[in-house]
Design a protein around this motif. Sequence first.
Motif, PDB file in Angstrom:
ATOM      1  N   ASN A 302       0.826  -1.204   0.000  1.00 39.51           N
ATOM      2  CA  ASN A 302       0.000   0.000   0.000  1.00 39.51           C
ATOM      3  C   ASN A 302       0.862   1.257   0.000  1.00 39.51           C
ATOM      4  OD1 ASN A 302      -1.643   2.162   1.876  1.00 39.51           O
ATOM      5  ND2 ASN A 302      -3.007   0.989   0.553  1.00 39.51           N
ATOM      6  N   ALA A 303       1.966   1.232   0.753  1.00 41.52           N
ATOM      7  CA  ALA A 303       2.873   2.383   0.785  1.00 41.52           C
ATOM      8  C   ALA A 303       3.507   2.612  -0.583  1.00 41.52           C
ATOM      9  CB  ALA A 303       3.953   2.165   1.844  1.00 41.52           C
ATOM     10  N   VAL A 304       3.863   1.522  -1.263  1.00 46.05           N
ATOM     11  CA  VAL A 304       4.436   1.634  -2.604  1.00 46.05           C
ATOM     12  C   VAL A 304       3.422   2.252  -3.561  1.00 46.05           C
ATOM     13  CG1 VAL A 304       5.255   0.300  -4.589  1.00 46.05           C
ATOM     14  CG2 VAL A 304       6.076  -0.257  -2.288  1.00 46.05           C
ATOM     15  N   GLU A 305       2.181   1.775  -3.497  1.00 43.51           N
ATOM     16  CA  GLU A 305       1.144   2.309  -4.382  1.00 43.51           C
ATOM     17  C   GLU A 305       0.929   3.801  -4.140  1.00 43.51           C
ATOM     18  OE1 GLU A 305      -3.373   1.087  -5.719  1.00 43.51           O
ATOM     19  OE2 GLU A 305      -2.890   1.087  -3.580  1.00 43.51           O
ATOM     20  N   ARG A 306       0.962   4.218  -2.884  1.00 44.23           N
ATOM     21  CA  ARG A 306       0.739   5.627  -2.568  1.00 44.23           C
ATOM     22  C   ARG A 306       1.865   6.510  -3.111  1.00 44.23           C
ATOM     23  NH1 ARG A 306      -3.332   6.836   0.948  1.00 44.23           N
ATOM     24  NH2 ARG A 306      -4.455   5.030   1.779  1.00 44.23           N
ATOM     25  N   VAL A 307       3.080   5.990  -3.127  1.00 49.22           N
ATOM     26  CA  VAL A 307       4.189   6.739  -3.726  1.00 49.22           C
ATOM     27  C   VAL A 307       3.954   6.905  -5.225  1.00 49.22           C
ATOM     28  CG1 VAL A 307       6.632   6.578  -4.351  1.00 49.22           C
ATOM     29  CG2 VAL A 307       5.921   6.208  -1.993  1.00 49.22           C
ATOM     30  N   LYS A 308       3.526   5.835  -5.876  1.00 55.99           N
ATOM     31  CA  LYS A 308       3.233   5.921  -7.315  1.00 55.99           C
ATOM     32  C   LYS A 308       2.149   6.958  -7.587  1.00 55.99           C
ATOM     33  CE  LYS A 308       0.282   3.302  -9.169  1.00 55.99           C
ATOM     34  NZ  LYS A 308      -0.516   2.135  -9.626  1.00 55.99           N
ATOM     35  N   ILE A 309       1.084   6.929  -6.789  1.00 56.81           N
ATOM     36  CA  ILE A 309      -0.009   7.883  -6.977  1.00 56.81           C
ATOM     37  C   ILE A 309       0.471   9.310  -6.740  1.00 56.81           C
ATOM     38  CG2 ILE A 309      -2.228   8.644  -6.036  1.00 56.81           C
ATOM     39  CD1 ILE A 309      -2.837   5.668  -5.486  1.00 56.81           C
ATOM     40  N   ALA A 310       1.288   9.505  -5.705  1.00 61.01           N
ATOM     41  CA  ALA A 310       1.798  10.845  -5.402  1.00 61.01           C
ATOM     42  C   ALA A 310       2.621  11.398  -6.560  1.00 61.01           C
ATOM     43  CB  ALA A 310       2.637  10.806  -4.130  1.00 61.01           C
ATOM     44  N   LEU A 311       3.326  10.521  -7.264  1.00 66.73           N
ATOM     45  CA  LEU A 311       4.176  10.969  -8.366  1.00 66.73           C
ATOM     46  C   LEU A 311       3.381  11.283  -9.632  1.00 66.73           C
ATOM     47  CD1 LEU A 311       7.223   8.594  -7.836  1.00 66.73           C
ATOM     48  CD2 LEU A 311       7.224  11.086  -7.648  1.00 66.73           C
ATOM     49  N   SER A 312       2.058  11.109  -9.587  1.00 63.18           N
ATOM     50  CA  SER A 312       1.244  11.498 -10.740  1.00 63.18           C
ATOM     51  C   SER A 312       1.159  13.013 -10.870  1.00 63.18           C
ATOM     52  CB  SER A 312      -0.160  10.898 -10.641  1.00 63.18           C
ATOM     53  OG  SER A 312      -0.861  11.433  -9.530  1.00 63.18           O
ATOM     54  N   ASP A 313       1.373  13.745  -9.758  1.00 59.80           N
ATOM     55  CA  ASP A 313       1.320  15.208  -9.843  1.00 59.80           C
ATOM     56  C   ASP A 313       2.363  15.893  -8.970  1.00 59.80           C
ATOM     57  OD1 ASP A 313       0.302  14.746  -7.343  1.00 59.80           O
ATOM     58  OD2 ASP A 313      -1.680  15.584  -7.735  1.00 59.80           O
ATOM     59  N   THR A 316       8.620  14.535  -6.684  1.00 56.36           N
ATOM     60  CA  THR A 316       9.239  13.533  -5.820  1.00 56.36           C
ATOM     61  C   THR A 316       8.227  13.050  -4.788  1.00 56.36           C
ATOM     62  OG1 THR A 316      10.041  15.165  -4.213  1.00 56.36           O
ATOM     63  CG2 THR A 316      11.525  14.585  -6.039  1.00 56.36           C
ATOM     64  N   ALA A 317       8.489  11.879  -4.230  1.00 57.81           N
ATOM     65  CA  ALA A 317       7.655  11.335  -3.152  1.00 57.81           C
ATOM     66  C   ALA A 317       8.544  10.495  -2.256  1.00 57.81           C
ATOM     67  CB  ALA A 317       6.502  10.513  -3.712  1.00 57.81           C
ATOM     68  N   ARG A 318       8.171  10.392  -0.991  1.00 55.68           N
ATOM     69  CA  ARG A 318       8.982   9.664  -0.010  1.00 55.68           C
ATOM     70  C   ARG A 318       8.231   8.436   0.485  1.00 55.68           C
ATOM     71  NH1 ARG A 318      12.641  12.295   4.641  1.00 55.68           N
ATOM     72  NH2 ARG A 318      13.849  12.571   2.730  1.00 55.68           N
TER      73      ARG A 318
END
Length: 416
Positions: A302-313, A316-318
């Motif tokens: 779930n944390a990995v997916e949230r990083v991917k989603i954050a990088l849509s706009d 960088t994401a942590r």
Amino acid sequence: MTSFVAGLDFGTSNSAIGIATATSQELHRFAGGAQAVPTALFHDDEEMVLVCGREAEERFLEGYEGRYLRALKSILGTSLASESTRMGRKSWPFKALLVRFIKELKDSLEKATGQEVTHLVAGRPVRFVDESDERDAEAESQLREVLTESGFTDIEFVYEPVAALIDAEDLMDSPEIVLVADIGGGTSDFTLARREPDGRFEVLANHGVHIGGTDLDRQLSLKAVMPHFGYGTEMRSVTSDTILPVPPGYYSDLATWQKIHFCYAPAIVREVRTVQRQALEPEKLGHLLTILDQQLGHRLANAVERVKIALSDAPTARLGFTDIRAIPAIDVDQAALSQYFQTPLSRVAQAARETLAMADIDPDSVGHIVLTGGSTLLPDIRNALTACVPKAQIVPSDPFIAVASGLTKAARRSFL
């Protein structure tokens, strides 16, 4: 004649259902007003209940003790469709879990309408399974069986990108060729169509590949996360001084939503402990054992997916490992994401070009492109797809509900 009919987008990551009458149609709103819910189930081990959708995700994220399942659509057409899994004290056939989830959507819809809904147009990917027509047909048959057991009696299927085209048809008023790209959680599907002068669309080609958002999650996990748990490291052979790679299968399964729970099996945990004793970097295998012992795999995914989603706009994401403090947070930027996604993106773009070739259409003659599915929000995917049809204008479309809206419109046309 039935009064209400439904359109169902049963997705790998999210699902939505719409309702239509002879004079109107709309997407159903679930608790909280959402028009789509996570395709997820959670068995609460304390209350001994199985919950679905948004409640399943919320209990999982809030740390309730139990079992979390996602991406269940991906079992269709595979051997898992005939297998079972333990949830609490009960062994559940995977297909029974699909029925439970879809029945929950149907019950919510019927509560809102006050009537039973039996007529349904359901979406399906162009290809459930890439390499086998027989297994692809079997997957549709399995889905029909699940829908029937959920209480639907009259069922029709429409390709998901065709449904997105139906939803967007009023936004295109010129007789041009349009490419629809539906990049969902489990598959990438394409429809090529020509708008005729009378407003109707002639479908020229349908195509698809079994690559979607969960595959991108998997790549991000394997490339950026799993090396911290020993992926790509080495170990000494148990029987000699030979240096061998740590078996990659643990990490592949841990990075794949529908396989995570297999990693918690006692035999797998014992095997990883043996590997740790032979590992050249045993502390990393220790981190892996923490994930397995505490059953943190779904939380990690779930944390990995949230990083991917954050990088849509965001540039960088942590990704932080709050459950394992010895592992530092990982910063991922767009450049790294582009590198991680290079292989699956090239296959998706190739499928788009193959769709054009199937109808012998010049890419420059495509006037519009419809992008739907949550993964199309990622800049790399949008750029890869629009590059395939360089002169096409992007048609506005809601990536999360366009397919469900089109299926509901199709149900109204078919049954009313």
